[in-house]
Write a protein that holds these residues in place. Sequence first.
Motif, PDB file in Angstrom:
ATOM      1  N   GLU A  78       0.808  -1.214   0.000  1.00  0.00           N
ATOM      2  CA  GLU A  78       0.000   0.000   0.000  1.00  0.00           C
ATOM      3  C   GLU A  78       0.840   1.262   0.000  1.00  0.00           C
ATOM      4  O   GLU A  78       0.423   2.296  -0.531  1.00  0.00           O
ATOM      5  CB  GLU A  78      -0.940  -0.003   1.213  1.00  0.00           C
ATOM      6  N   ASN A  79       2.010   1.217   0.565  1.00  0.00           N
ATOM      7  CA  ASN A  79       2.846   2.417   0.661  1.00  0.00           C
ATOM      8  C   ASN A  79       3.822   2.555  -0.514  1.00  0.00           C
ATOM      9  O   ASN A  79       4.611   3.501  -0.548  1.00  0.00           O
ATOM     10  CB  ASN A  79       3.620   2.423   1.983  1.00  0.00           C
ATOM     11  N   VAL A 136       5.254   3.537  -4.066  1.00  0.00           N
ATOM     12  CA  VAL A 136       5.049   4.637  -5.003  1.00  0.00           C
ATOM     13  C   VAL A 136       5.370   4.111  -6.398  1.00  0.00           C
ATOM     14  O   VAL A 136       6.464   3.567  -6.624  1.00  0.00           O
ATOM     15  CB  VAL A 136       5.938   5.847  -4.653  1.00  0.00           C
ATOM     16  N   LYS A 195       2.837   8.042  -7.937  1.00  0.00           N
ATOM     17  CA  LYS A 195       1.551   7.889  -7.260  1.00  0.00           C
ATOM     18  C   LYS A 195       1.670   6.810  -6.185  1.00  0.00           C
ATOM     19  O   LYS A 195       2.259   5.751  -6.411  1.00  0.00           O
ATOM     20  CB  LYS A 195       0.459   7.496  -8.260  1.00  0.00           C
ATOM     21  N   LYS A 196       1.055   7.089  -5.059  1.00  0.00           N
ATOM     22  CA  LYS A 196       1.064   6.143  -3.957  1.00  0.00           C
ATOM     23  C   LYS A 196      -0.051   5.121  -4.182  1.00  0.00           C
ATOM     24  O   LYS A 196      -1.168   5.462  -4.575  1.00  0.00           O
ATOM     25  CB  LYS A 196       0.865   6.872  -2.634  1.00  0.00           C
ATOM     26  N   SER A 207      -1.885   3.387  -2.149  1.00  0.00           N
ATOM     27  CA  SER A 207      -3.068   3.596  -1.319  1.00  0.00           C
ATOM     28  C   SER A 207      -3.957   4.683  -1.899  1.00  0.00           C
ATOM     29  O   SER A 207      -5.195   4.583  -1.862  1.00  0.00           O
ATOM     30  CB  SER A 207      -2.661   3.932   0.115  1.00  0.00           C
ATOM     31  N   ASP A 208      -3.356   5.764  -2.457  1.00  0.00           N
ATOM     32  CA  ASP A 208      -4.147   6.836  -3.056  1.00  0.00           C
ATOM     33  C   ASP A 208      -4.855   6.354  -4.317  1.00  0.00           C
ATOM     34  O   ASP A 208      -6.005   6.720  -4.584  1.00  0.00           O
ATOM     35  CB  ASP A 208      -3.246   8.029  -3.383  1.00  0.00           C
ATOM     36  N   LEU A 209      -4.161   5.537  -5.111  1.00  0.00           N
ATOM     37  CA  LEU A 209      -4.775   5.028  -6.341  1.00  0.00           C
ATOM     38  C   LEU A 209      -5.926   4.070  -6.034  1.00  0.00           C
ATOM     39  O   LEU A 209      -6.936   4.051  -6.739  1.00  0.00           O
ATOM     40  CB  LEU A 209      -3.716   4.314  -7.188  1.00  0.00           C
ATOM     41  N   SER A 243      -7.928   4.200  -3.455  1.00  0.00           N
ATOM     42  CA  SER A 243      -9.077   4.939  -2.942  1.00  0.00           C
ATOM     43  C   SER A 243      -9.695   5.872  -3.971  1.00  0.00           C
ATOM     44  O   SER A 243     -10.820   6.347  -3.783  1.00  0.00           O
ATOM     45  CB  SER A 243      -8.662   5.753  -1.695  1.00  0.00           C
ATOM     46  N   ALA A 244      -8.978   6.170  -5.057  1.00  0.00           N
ATOM     47  CA  ALA A 244      -9.470   7.080  -6.092  1.00  0.00           C
ATOM     48  C   ALA A 244     -10.441   6.340  -6.995  1.00  0.00           C
ATOM     49  O   ALA A 244     -10.453   5.107  -7.064  1.00  0.00           O
ATOM     50  CB  ALA A 244      -8.301   7.632  -6.899  1.00  0.00           C
ATOM     51  N   ASP A 258      -9.374   7.633 -12.506  1.00  0.00           N
ATOM     52  CA  ASP A 258      -8.057   8.198 -12.206  1.00  0.00           C
ATOM     53  C   ASP A 258      -6.945   7.230 -12.575  1.00  0.00           C
ATOM     54  O   ASP A 258      -5.761   7.621 -12.574  1.00  0.00           O
ATOM     55  CB  ASP A 258      -7.957   8.555 -10.724  1.00  0.00           C
ATOM     56  N   ARG A 259      -7.295   6.019 -12.839  1.00  0.00           N
ATOM     57  CA  ARG A 259      -6.276   5.028 -13.230  1.00  0.00           C
ATOM     58  C   ARG A 259      -6.299   4.770 -14.744  1.00  0.00           C
ATOM     59  O   ARG A 259      -5.696   3.818 -15.230  1.00  0.00           O
ATOM     60  CB  ARG A 259      -6.493   3.714 -12.458  1.00  0.00           C
TER      61      ARG A 259
END
Length: 546
Positions: free
Chosen positions: A380-381, A383, A403-404, A406-408, A410-411, A415-416
Amino acid sequence: MKKKVEFPFVENQNEYKVVLKRRRYWWLLWFLLLLLPLFLLLHCEKEVHFKVINADDNKPIQSALVTFSYPSYELLGSVQEIKRKDTTNVDGKAIFTKIWYSLFARIFHSDAISVALAESHCFLSDSLKLRFFEIKDKEEIPIKLIVRRVPLDFLVVDKSDNQPIPEAKVVLKIFSYERRDTLTVDSTDAAGMFAKKLVPYCGRFSIVASRYGYENDTITANVCDVLDDLKKRTLRLKPIKKMVVVFVKHLNTKAPLPDATVTMTIAGKSQIFRVNTNGVGKGVYDDVFILSEMNLLAQKTFFNDTSKSSRVDKFVALSEEERTLYLRPKNVEIAFRDIELGSGTPIAGARNVIFVNGVKRDIPEISNADGIFTLTELKENDVISIVASKFNYEDNDFTIKDKKVSDLLSAPPSDRDIPLKRFPPPPPPPPPAPVPKDVEIILDKCWNAGRDHYKFYIDGKLIANYKSSAGDNEVGGSDGPHNQRDVYVRKLKPGKHIIELRVVREPGAGTCSCSKVRIPSISFLGSLSRSHNNEPRVHRFEIIIP
């Protein structure tokens, strides 16, 4: 009117004697003798009927050819053989009408022999010898023919390699004149042959060959049509092979996994087939023998291996779900999609180079038919950065950059999405540049020792700069004019060029014939004259190199 005869009466006379006059009939006998030859020449007529039948069942044979031969006798002793031919009708009858013979032949040649010959394509020929005059008018004379029989054999081979198949079961049926002979043989011999001794030549047959693991083959034909060619009597059994279709999917998402490798191993034969699944995670093996025991092994980077064993015929009967191999990801995973900029159309087969924490992964990810590719073995962490590329598209290295994970995750899925811009069509190639050629230029100079100065230019570039000295007199043998030839070879491009020669003559120099410049390759010749009184003279020539 009859003449009346009277007899006188005499008394006491008891009897009378009457004597009649005798007539002579000898002329009638001579008359009959004269007519006898005409009676002997009288012609008589009769019909002769033949019926051709099958000797086995007495059924009529149609379309048989009957030839009837009988002698014809003349009064003067000559004899002639008469031949008549006819084809039997549906009742097997051949009727010969207007069979003429003379009374002379009937009396003097009563033992004359006639011959009837019956022939048929499907029967053995036979003939009858009959006394011609014993044949009654319209009497039906039977001619019996025996069915023509021939030996018949067959060959059973493997269709894939034409090798004989022993122990193949063969069922042969013979159809002939409403009679059927069925023969079942357990197996062919070691050479793949099966033989039947005698079958009707005009019979029709149907033969079926079978063996477990092969598709049956059947031949139905007329016996006479296949006798001359063994290929027409060869049954080719096709090995039963099936297409093996296997699916590889993600264990968690059930999504297809493109570019996974599925290895099939055939037990006992050491046959190994490898196939990469397509954009929908589907792998296909063509023509696998149905009795093969196989093992399927599915593999993909960052996923755990999965295998399945089965016999081919049982495996192909399974549902799609039962023929699916699910791969378990080794760690966190995330899906991305390559799309075309503007239209949003998924791009299949795009190459995505992955960087995790600044380190490039060795194997790029390829998008499937839906433009989707999945990254596994992530935390998850982590990049990540992605450089997406495809032929005829500009690379995209900015949408997913540092991009992290975890952020991808949750987006939203949009966004991907990685958009790729299509390149404009390339401009047409420029025309090929002209190739320079070696050109020989010959300069014939006329000079005076110590008094002439030559400068030679091509397209403004100085090629030669020559000035005669006083010592040149010694070379020439006098101080008068001398001739000298210089040869120059230069590379010139096809097209127009300028040749320039500048000549200066010092005061008091003697006269000399004109100098010349020649280019043999283009048949060019230019004359040059020197200047007088120390005045420079310039000569320019325009040439075209093809």
